[in-house]
Design a protein around this motif. Structure first.
Motif, PDB file in Angstrom:
ATOM      1  N   ASP A  29      32.202  43.277  36.784  1.00 21.52           N
ATOM      2  CA  ASP A  29      32.614  42.017  37.406  1.00 21.52           C
ATOM      3  C   ASP A  29      32.831  40.957  36.328  1.00 21.52           C
ATOM      4  N   GLU A  30      33.889  40.197  36.461  1.00 22.26           N
ATOM      5  CA  GLU A  30      34.107  39.012  35.633  1.00 22.26           C
ATOM      6  C   GLU A  30      33.401  37.872  36.351  1.00 22.26           C
ATOM      7  N   VAL A  31      32.538  37.154  35.649  1.00 24.70           N
ATOM      8  CA  VAL A  31      31.752  36.089  36.262  1.00 24.70           C
ATOM      9  C   VAL A  31      32.293  34.734  35.819  1.00 24.70           C
ATOM     10  N   VAL A  32      32.631  33.893  36.801  1.00 25.10           N
ATOM     11  CA  VAL A  32      33.101  32.536  36.533  1.00 25.10           C
ATOM     12  C   VAL A  32      32.113  31.587  37.198  1.00 25.10           C
ATOM     13  N   GLU A  33      31.485  30.737  36.383  1.00 24.24           N
ATOM     14  CA  GLU A  33      30.506  29.782  36.903  1.00 24.24           C
ATOM     15  C   GLU A  33      31.017  28.364  36.710  1.00 24.24           C
ATOM     16  N   GLN A  34      30.841  27.572  37.754  1.00 25.88           N
ATOM     17  CA  GLN A  34      31.231  26.166  37.696  1.00 25.88           C
ATOM     18  C   GLN A  34      30.252  25.402  38.580  1.00 25.88           C
ATOM     19  N   LYS A  72      39.138  32.155  27.750  1.00 24.71           N
ATOM     20  CA  LYS A  72      39.978  31.701  28.861  1.00 24.71           C
ATOM     21  C   LYS A  72      39.404  32.218  30.171  1.00 24.71           C
ATOM     22  N   SER A  73      39.144  31.291  31.087  1.00 21.81           N
ATOM     23  CA  SER A  73      38.657  31.677  32.401  1.00 21.81           C
ATOM     24  C   SER A  73      39.803  32.311  33.187  1.00 21.81           C
ATOM     25  N   PRO A  74      39.571  33.432  33.855  1.00 24.16           N
ATOM     26  CA  PRO A  74      40.658  34.081  34.589  1.00 24.16           C
ATOM     27  C   PRO A  74      41.119  33.291  35.808  1.00 24.16           C
ATOM     28  N   VAL A  75      40.224  32.482  36.394  1.00 26.94           N
ATOM     29  CA  VAL A  75      40.580  31.653  37.547  1.00 26.94           C
ATOM     30  C   VAL A  75      40.033  30.252  37.343  1.00 26.94           C
ATOM     31  N   THR A  76      40.628  29.291  38.035  1.00 28.07           N
ATOM     32  CA  THR A  76      40.072  27.944  38.068  1.00 28.07           C
ATOM     33  C   THR A  76      39.607  27.686  39.491  1.00 28.07           C
ATOM     34  N   ILE A  77      38.609  26.818  39.616  1.00 28.84           N
ATOM     35  CA  ILE A  77      38.015  26.515  40.908  1.00 28.84           C
ATOM     36  C   ILE A  77      38.085  25.005  41.113  1.00 28.84           C
ATOM     37  N   THR A  78      38.708  24.574  42.204  1.00 32.85           N
ATOM     38  CA  THR A  78      38.762  23.144  42.485  1.00 32.85           C
ATOM     39  C   THR A  78      37.372  22.663  42.897  1.00 32.85           C
ATOM     40  N   GLN A  79      37.180  21.346  42.889  1.00 33.01           N
ATOM     41  CA  GLN A  79      35.898  20.794  43.293  1.00 33.01           C
ATOM     42  C   GLN A  79      35.582  21.107  44.752  1.00 33.01           C
ATOM     43  N   ALA A  80      36.593  21.105  45.612  1.00 36.02           N
ATOM     44  CA  ALA A  80      36.378  21.431  47.024  1.00 36.02           C
ATOM     45  C   ALA A  80      35.904  22.880  47.177  1.00 36.02           C
ATOM     46  N   PRO A 108      36.450  44.333  39.241  1.00 35.53           N
ATOM     47  CA  PRO A 108      37.274  44.861  38.149  1.00 35.53           C
ATOM     48  C   PRO A 108      38.706  45.210  38.552  1.00 35.53           C
ATOM     49  N   THR A 109      38.890  45.773  39.738  1.00 32.52           N
ATOM     50  CA  THR A 109      40.232  46.182  40.165  1.00 32.52           C
ATOM     51  C   THR A 109      41.139  45.005  40.504  1.00 32.52           C
ATOM     52  N   ALA A 110      40.571  43.803  40.669  1.00 33.12           N
ATOM     53  CA  ALA A 110      41.365  42.629  41.019  1.00 33.12           C
ATOM     54  C   ALA A 110      41.658  41.727  39.828  1.00 33.12           C
ATOM     55  N   GLN A 111      40.976  41.931  38.722  1.00 29.85           N
ATOM     56  CA  GLN A 111      41.047  40.989  37.609  1.00 29.85           C
ATOM     57  C   GLN A 111      42.452  40.761  37.092  1.00 29.85           C
ATOM     58  N   MET A 112      43.225  41.800  36.896  1.00 33.75           N
ATOM     59  CA  MET A 112      44.560  41.599  36.315  1.00 33.75           C
ATOM     60  C   MET A 112      45.508  40.898  37.280  1.00 33.75           C
ATOM     61  N   TYR A 113      45.235  40.974  38.583  1.00 33.27           N
ATOM     62  CA  TYR A 113      46.074  40.306  39.573  1.00 33.27           C
ATOM     63  C   TYR A 113      45.735  38.834  39.750  1.00 33.27           C
ATOM     64  N   LEU A 114      44.526  38.436  39.329  1.00 28.49           N
ATOM     65  CA  LEU A 114      44.053  37.081  39.588  1.00 28.49           C
ATOM     66  C   LEU A 114      44.157  36.124  38.404  1.00 28.49           C
ATOM     67  N   PHE A 115      44.548  36.598  37.226  1.00 35.16           N
ATOM     68  CA  PHE A 115      44.661  35.701  36.070  1.00 35.16           C
ATOM     69  C   PHE A 115      45.574  34.538  36.390  1.00 35.16           C
ATOM     70  N   MET A 152      36.309  43.052  31.525  1.00 31.27           N
ATOM     71  CA  MET A 152      37.170  44.216  31.555  1.00 31.27           C
ATOM     72  C   MET A 152      38.600  43.856  31.147  1.00 31.27           C
ATOM     73  N   PHE A 153      39.219  42.890  31.841  1.00 35.40           N
ATOM     74  CA  PHE A 153      40.570  42.454  31.507  1.00 35.40           C
ATOM     75  C   PHE A 153      40.574  41.016  31.030  1.00 35.40           C
ATOM     76  N   SER A 154      39.460  40.539  30.524  1.00 37.23           N
ATOM     77  CA  SER A 154      39.342  39.127  30.172  1.00 37.23           C
ATOM     78  C   SER A 154      40.054  38.788  28.875  1.00 37.23           C
ATOM     79  N   ILE A 155      40.383  37.511  28.763  1.00 39.65           N
ATOM     80  CA  ILE A 155      40.950  36.963  27.542  1.00 39.65           C
ATOM     81  C   ILE A 155      39.872  36.069  26.953  1.00 39.65           C
TER      82      ILE A 155
END
Length: 126
Positions: free
Chosen positions: A58-63, A7-15, A72-79, A1-4
């Motif tokens: 939903d924007e899906v981020v897999e790691q 580019k992943s909208p969020v990063t996830i640490t190993q923890a 969708p309503t949170a995507q622009m706030y979480l980039f 929806m608001f993706s680039i």
């Protein structure tokens, strides 16, 4: 929806990856959905829930074995947000390092954003 693209909208640490994968496995969930709701002293609070399926938009981020679904309503706030998981003697939980946050309440349970002139999120508890 608001993706680039690319580019992943969020990063996830190993923890955080390990903790999300543990939670998903324990509840046979297909992902951890992250969103925002109005509330708290500063205006908005993060929400987290285990989800059986991704919802439309939903924007899906897999790691690794972790899968994060961003509402969708949170995507622009979480980039640009880094999702971490910290364990300590007194407190353990997910931490959001979000460059879009402009203010937070004293207890850290809610935050404000300055995106498109909107000010209104929190350390989620799961």
């Amino acid at each position: 929806m608001f993706s680039i693209p690319g580019k992943s909208p969020v990063t996830i640490t190993q923890a955080a990856e390990r903790q999300i994968a543990r939670l998903m496995a324990a509840k046979s969930a297909s992902g951890l959905r992250i969103g925002l709701k109005k509330g708290g002293c500063a205006g908005m609070e993060y929400t987290m829930e285990l989800a059986e399926t991704a919802s439309p938009g939903d924007e899906v981020v897999e790691q690794g074995a972790a899968r994060v679904l961003i509402a969708p309503t949170a995507q622009m706030y979480l980039f640009g947000t880094e999702i971490d998981y910290e364990s300590g003697m007194l407190e353990s939980g997910f931490k959001f390092r979000n460059p879009n946050v402009t203010d937070a309440c004293g207890c850290g349970e809610s935050v404000s954003f300055a995106i498109a002139g909107n000010t209104a999120g929190a350390a989620p508890k799961l």
